[in-house]
Design a protein around this motif. Structure first.
Motif, PDB file in Angstrom:
ATOM      1  N   PHE A   1      47.169  34.229  38.276  1.00  0.00           N
ATOM      2  CA  PHE A   1      47.734  33.763  37.016  1.00  0.00           C
ATOM      3  C   PHE A   1      48.603  32.526  37.260  1.00  0.00           C
ATOM      4  O   PHE A   1      48.562  31.564  36.510  1.00  0.00           O
ATOM      5  N   LEU A   2      49.403  32.587  38.339  1.00  0.00           N
ATOM      6  CA  LEU A   2      50.323  31.484  38.616  1.00  0.00           C
ATOM      7  C   LEU A   2      49.567  30.223  39.017  1.00  0.00           C
ATOM      8  O   LEU A   2      49.979  29.114  38.682  1.00  0.00           O
ATOM      9  N   THR A   3      48.448  30.404  39.718  1.00  0.00           N
ATOM     10  CA  THR A   3      47.705  29.209  40.130  1.00  0.00           C
ATOM     11  C   THR A   3      47.100  28.521  38.913  1.00  0.00           C
ATOM     12  O   THR A   3      47.012  27.305  38.878  1.00  0.00           O
ATOM     13  N   VAL A   4      46.724  29.299  37.898  1.00  0.00           N
ATOM     14  CA  VAL A   4      46.190  28.703  36.672  1.00  0.00           C
ATOM     15  C   VAL A   4      47.274  27.843  36.020  1.00  0.00           C
ATOM     16  O   VAL A   4      47.019  26.747  35.539  1.00  0.00           O
ATOM     17  N   ARG A   5      48.498  28.343  36.028  1.00  0.00           N
ATOM     18  CA  ARG A   5      49.601  27.594  35.440  1.00  0.00           C
ATOM     19  C   ARG A   5      49.887  26.319  36.247  1.00  0.00           C
ATOM     20  O   ARG A   5      50.095  25.253  35.689  1.00  0.00           O
ATOM     21  N   ASP A   6      49.878  26.456  37.580  1.00  0.00           N
ATOM     22  CA  ASP A   6      50.312  25.330  38.412  1.00  0.00           C
ATOM     23  C   ASP A   6      49.291  24.204  38.455  1.00  0.00           C
ATOM     24  O   ASP A   6      49.655  23.035  38.399  1.00  0.00           O
ATOM     25  N   ASP A   7      48.024  24.538  38.633  1.00  0.00           N
ATOM     26  CA  ASP A   7      47.021  23.489  38.751  1.00  0.00           C
ATOM     27  C   ASP A   7      45.631  24.097  38.587  1.00  0.00           C
ATOM     28  O   ASP A   7      45.090  24.696  39.519  1.00  0.00           O
ATOM     29  N   GLU A   8      45.078  23.933  37.394  1.00  0.00           N
ATOM     30  CA  GLU A   8      43.784  24.559  37.117  1.00  0.00           C
ATOM     31  C   GLU A   8      42.669  24.027  38.010  1.00  0.00           C
ATOM     32  O   GLU A   8      41.809  24.776  38.452  1.00  0.00           O
ATOM     33  N   ILE A   9      42.683  22.712  38.244  1.00  0.00           N
ATOM     34  CA  ILE A   9      41.605  22.119  39.026  1.00  0.00           C
ATOM     35  C   ILE A   9      41.640  22.641  40.456  1.00  0.00           C
ATOM     36  O   ILE A   9      40.620  23.023  41.026  1.00  0.00           O
ATOM     37  N   ALA A  10      42.839  22.683  41.023  1.00  0.00           N
ATOM     38  CA  ALA A  10      42.963  23.207  42.380  1.00  0.00           C
ATOM     39  C   ALA A  10      42.603  24.689  42.414  1.00  0.00           C
ATOM     40  O   ALA A  10      41.971  25.165  43.352  1.00  0.00           O
ATOM     41  N   ALA A  11      42.978  25.417  41.356  1.00  0.00           N
ATOM     42  CA  ALA A  11      42.667  26.846  41.317  1.00  0.00           C
ATOM     43  C   ALA A  11      41.157  27.059  41.354  1.00  0.00           C
ATOM     44  O   ALA A  11      40.650  27.904  42.098  1.00  0.00           O
ATOM     45  N   GLU A  12      40.437  26.260  40.564  1.00  0.00           N
ATOM     46  CA  GLU A  12      38.978  26.409  40.563  1.00  0.00           C
ATOM     47  C   GLU A  12      38.392  26.013  41.905  1.00  0.00           C
ATOM     48  O   GLU A  12      37.424  26.613  42.372  1.00  0.00           O
ATOM     49  N   ALA A  13      39.006  25.008  42.529  1.00  0.00           N
ATOM     50  CA  ALA A  13      38.487  24.550  43.818  1.00  0.00           C
ATOM     51  C   ALA A  13      38.644  25.604  44.907  1.00  0.00           C
ATOM     52  O   ALA A  13      37.931  25.558  45.907  1.00  0.00           O
ATOM     53  N   VAL A  14      39.582  26.544  44.753  1.00  0.00           N
ATOM     54  CA  VAL A  14      39.656  27.619  45.739  1.00  0.00           C
ATOM     55  C   VAL A  14      38.973  28.888  45.214  1.00  0.00           C
ATOM     56  O   VAL A  14      39.181  29.972  45.756  1.00  0.00           O
ATOM     57  N   GLY A  15      38.174  28.734  44.179  1.00  0.00           N
ATOM     58  CA  GLY A  15      37.320  29.839  43.760  1.00  0.00           C
ATOM     59  C   GLY A  15      37.908  30.753  42.707  1.00  0.00           C
ATOM     60  O   GLY A  15      37.411  31.847  42.488  1.00  0.00           O
ATOM     61  N   ILE A  16      38.970  30.322  42.046  1.00  0.00           N
ATOM     62  CA  ILE A  16      39.573  31.175  41.031  1.00  0.00           C
ATOM     63  C   ILE A  16      38.935  30.888  39.670  1.00  0.00           C
ATOM     64  O   ILE A  16      38.834  29.732  39.260  1.00  0.00           O
ATOM     65  N   ASN A  17      38.515  31.955  39.004  1.00  0.00           N
ATOM     66  CA  ASN A  17      37.885  31.815  37.696  1.00  0.00           C
ATOM     67  C   ASN A  17      38.986  31.691  36.646  1.00  0.00           C
ATOM     68  O   ASN A  17      39.484  32.685  36.128  1.00  0.00           O
ATOM     69  N   THR A  18      39.369  30.456  36.338  1.00  0.00           N
ATOM     70  CA  THR A  18      40.553  30.248  35.505  1.00  0.00           C
ATOM     71  C   THR A  18      40.355  30.761  34.078  1.00  0.00           C
ATOM     72  O   THR A  18      41.271  31.319  33.496  1.00  0.00           O
ATOM     73  N   THR A  19      39.152  30.597  33.541  1.00  0.00           N
ATOM     74  CA  THR A  19      38.883  31.077  32.180  1.00  0.00           C
ATOM     75  C   THR A  19      39.128  32.574  32.093  1.00  0.00           C
ATOM     76  O   THR A  19      39.758  33.076  31.171  1.00  0.00           O
ATOM     77  N   ARG A  20      38.630  33.279  33.100  1.00  0.00           N
ATOM     78  CA  ARG A  20      38.765  34.718  33.095  1.00  0.00           C
ATOM     79  C   ARG A  20      40.238  35.134  33.146  1.00  0.00           C
ATOM     80  O   ARG A  20      40.660  36.044  32.424  1.00  0.00           O
TER      81      ARG A  20
END
Lengths: 351, 257
Positions: free
Chosen positions: A194-213
């Motif tokens: 959750f925190l990575t989505v807040r901090d930087d969505e692009i970076a979150a996706e780049a490490v494999g986090i499904n931000t939409t979910r």
């Protein structure tokens, strides 16, 4: 006791404590009891909104809408079908039967709000920042208008005859559950997402986090607890009406989150307590001898006619307590922009 | 069969062709440099490989399967990790959590486990913590584990971003201008670091870099882009002497690069 179980243990302790305090609350002043229960409801609202706004960084202004859904669904179910349900227990409605009924309608109200959260969340989470805020605000208003035009729940007249099931126990036990869910969720590898989505969505996706979910989960879970809070609110006030869920309520909850410090659960709990008590305190203060005494001493150097004017004006200011409330909020935001407990560094304006 | 296979990839933004009919093959153990003047389309190539953009035409296959159109988080799961030209760390998280975030991908527990806190949940969390610390220690960041990443030095932030990318256990690591903004000492350390990653993790690396010294000293093969077109590909010595490359960088008159 293993340190691992400390969260579960604290949850259990909080629930037992709520039960014990609730047991002795019978003789309390009803007005005080109502304020205390309101604090608990606001804790549920603020902590759940903090999951969306604070931890996940999705600025939602629609929390009152989710609360309204929970309030109306649970109130409707308990009022229309409650008697039938209790009859199943053979005529005499024991405490356990009522508890089951109440918990059941609260959860159903929460689920209804969560479904609304899902419906709103999926399309609108493509939006960011201000746009999301506007869409969620619009959603809250839509809910209110729909309720206003639904005759089955009384329309604009409101829905009344709701049983008084909300007790101090239910309110604080559920506040404890809300805090437990949010805190233990964030304290996990999954929850850090959750925190990575807040901090930087692009970076979150780049490490494999499904931000939409993650955003949808935050919305659904936040809405669920807002629905629960709505149910608690409905069953303490004999009647509810659509005006009780207008966007000022959403703003108040957002204020609690910001004042407490985005993404700090203890801060948000404290802010919920402070912001619930402050208007009540100001109400009392405006009529108190303390204010008289302060005014007498502050203006003692004035001539009698000036004194009378100054004293009257000062008292007038304190009587319009919402103005003072706003001034206090502005002062707090100037002095502590990161919130009471805000551990976050100030965000860069560019993001 | 190459690990990554770009076939005739073209990216157009309106009237602008950022990348045109690019063929690029990367083997499982290659260390390849992608260079070119400003605006040559290097970052766009990164963005189509990582799923940020879709190529307008052409195909991309990774590990034998096409990846065209997959979302960035899915592609990261398939084994492509990247760093960013302007560092993108999770600013409010500490060093440990920044790397831990990358384990999210492999994390078997979800909402229910996090709430229920089963023994399996704790076992997994311990396992993740051990792996994160191992990685941090390899790159000498272990002592900073509780530091907020924004208070690390620039070089350490770059390194942390690489560690975070490695934590997704990639088969291919894309580094977007890792030497940007570094002083000569830091650049030397970076060169050593990239070699070390290559040796230790045995993965393929694609490096976009402006600094010729860094690129020439570590890359086995270099691909040169200009105006979205591949103008040369070969080993550092061949590239250094290639007239087209010299022209693209320095204009027409031949000179020593």
């Amino acid at each position: 006791m293993n340190y691992r179980h400390i969260k579960k243990f604290a949850l259990l302790a909080a629930i037992i404590l709520s039960a014990v305090v609730s047991h002795f609350s019978g003789g309390w002043n009803q007005y005080h009891l109502l304020i205390i229960i309101t604090i608990g409801i606001n804790i549920v609202l603020a902590v759940s909104l903090n999951l969306i706004n604070g931890y996940t960084g999705q600025f939602s202004l629609g929390h009152a809408g989710f609360m309204a859904i929970g309030a109306y669904v649970s109130a409707y179910l308990s009022t229309e079908y409650g008697a039938n349900f209790l009859r199943l227990f053979g005529g005499h409605a024991g405490a356990l039967a009522i508890a089951l009924l109440f918990l059941g309608v609260l959860i159903l109200g929460g689920i209804a709000a969560a479904v609304a959260g899902l419906i709103v969340g999926v399309p609108s989470l493509r939006l960011k920042g201000d746009y999301l805020a506007i869409v969620t605000l619009g959603f809250g208003e839509i809910i209110r208008v729909i309720i206003q035009n639904t005759d089955a729940v009384g329309g604009a007249r409101g829905y009344s005859g709701i049983a008084n099931y909300t007790t101090l126990f239910w309110t604080f036990a559920l506040a404890a559950v809300t805090i437990y869910v949010v805190v233990s969720l964030i304290d996990s590898t999954y929850g850090r997402g959750f925190l990575t989505v807040r901090d930087d969505e692009i970076a979150a996706e780049a490490v494999g986090i499904n931000t939409t979910r993650y955003k949808v989960v935050a919305f659904v879970l936040g809405a669920f607890f807002a629905g629960i809070a709505g149910g608690l609110y409905a069953h303490i006030n004999n009647s509810i009406n659509p005006q009780g869920f207008d966007f000022q309520v959403s703003i108040l909850i957002v204020t609690m989150v910001i004042l407490g410090g985005m993404g700090s659960t203890p801060g948000v709990v404290l802010a919920a307590v402070v912001l619930t008590l402050l208007p009540e305190f100001l109400r009392w203060f405006a009529k108190s001898d303390l204010l008289d005494w302060l005014v007498r001493h502050a203006y003692q150097f004035l001539s009698p006619e000036h004194f009378a004017v100054a004293a009257a004006k000062t008292k007038e200011l304190f009587e319009s307590r919402m103005i003072l409330f706003s001034i206090l909020l502005i002062a707090l935001m100037l002095l502590r922009p990161q919130g009471l407990f805000g551990a976050l560094p100030r965000r860069k304006a560019s993001r | 069969m190459p690990l990554l296979d770009l076939q005739h990839c073209t990216v157009r933004f309106g009237g602008l062709t950022a990348v045109s009919a690019l063929d690029l093959q990367i083997g499982a153990h290659d260390l390849i440099g992608l260079i070119g003047p400003n605006g040559a389309g290097k970052t766009t190539v990164f963005n189509i490989i990582t799923g940020v953009y879709r190529p307008t035409s052409g195909s991309i296959a990774f590990d034998g399967r096409p990846i065209g159109g997959a979302k960035p988080n899915v592609i990261a799961g398939r084994g492509i990790a990247r760093t960013f030209q302007n560092i993108r760390l999770f600013a409010t998280l500490n060093v440990f959590d920044n790397v831990r975030a990358a384990f999210n991908l492999r994390c078997k527990h979800g909402l229910a486990h996090a709430l229920w806190r089963t023994p399996a949940f704790y076992r997994e969390e311990e396992n993740i913590e051990r792996q994160v610390m191992e990685l941090l220690d390899i790159f000498d960041l272990g002592r900073h584990r509780a530091t907020l990443c924004s208070s690390l030095s620039y070089g350490d932030q770059r390194r942390l971003e690489i560690v975070r990318a490695l934590a997704t256990k990639p088969k291919l690591l894309l580094l977007d201008e890792p030497a940007a903004g570094m002083n000569p000492t830091e650049k030397e350390a970076l060169t050593r670091l990239i070699r070390q990653i290559k040796d230790r993790f045995d993965i393929a690396v694609l490096l976009v870099e402006h600094d010729m010294k860094v690129v020439m000293s570590i890359c086995e093969r270099i691909c040169v882009l200009d105006h979205g077109t591949k103008i040369a590909e070969g080993n550092p010595n061949a590239i250094r002497r290639d007239p087209k490359v010299i022209e693209a960088y320095l204009g027409e008159a031949p000179a020593n690069v």
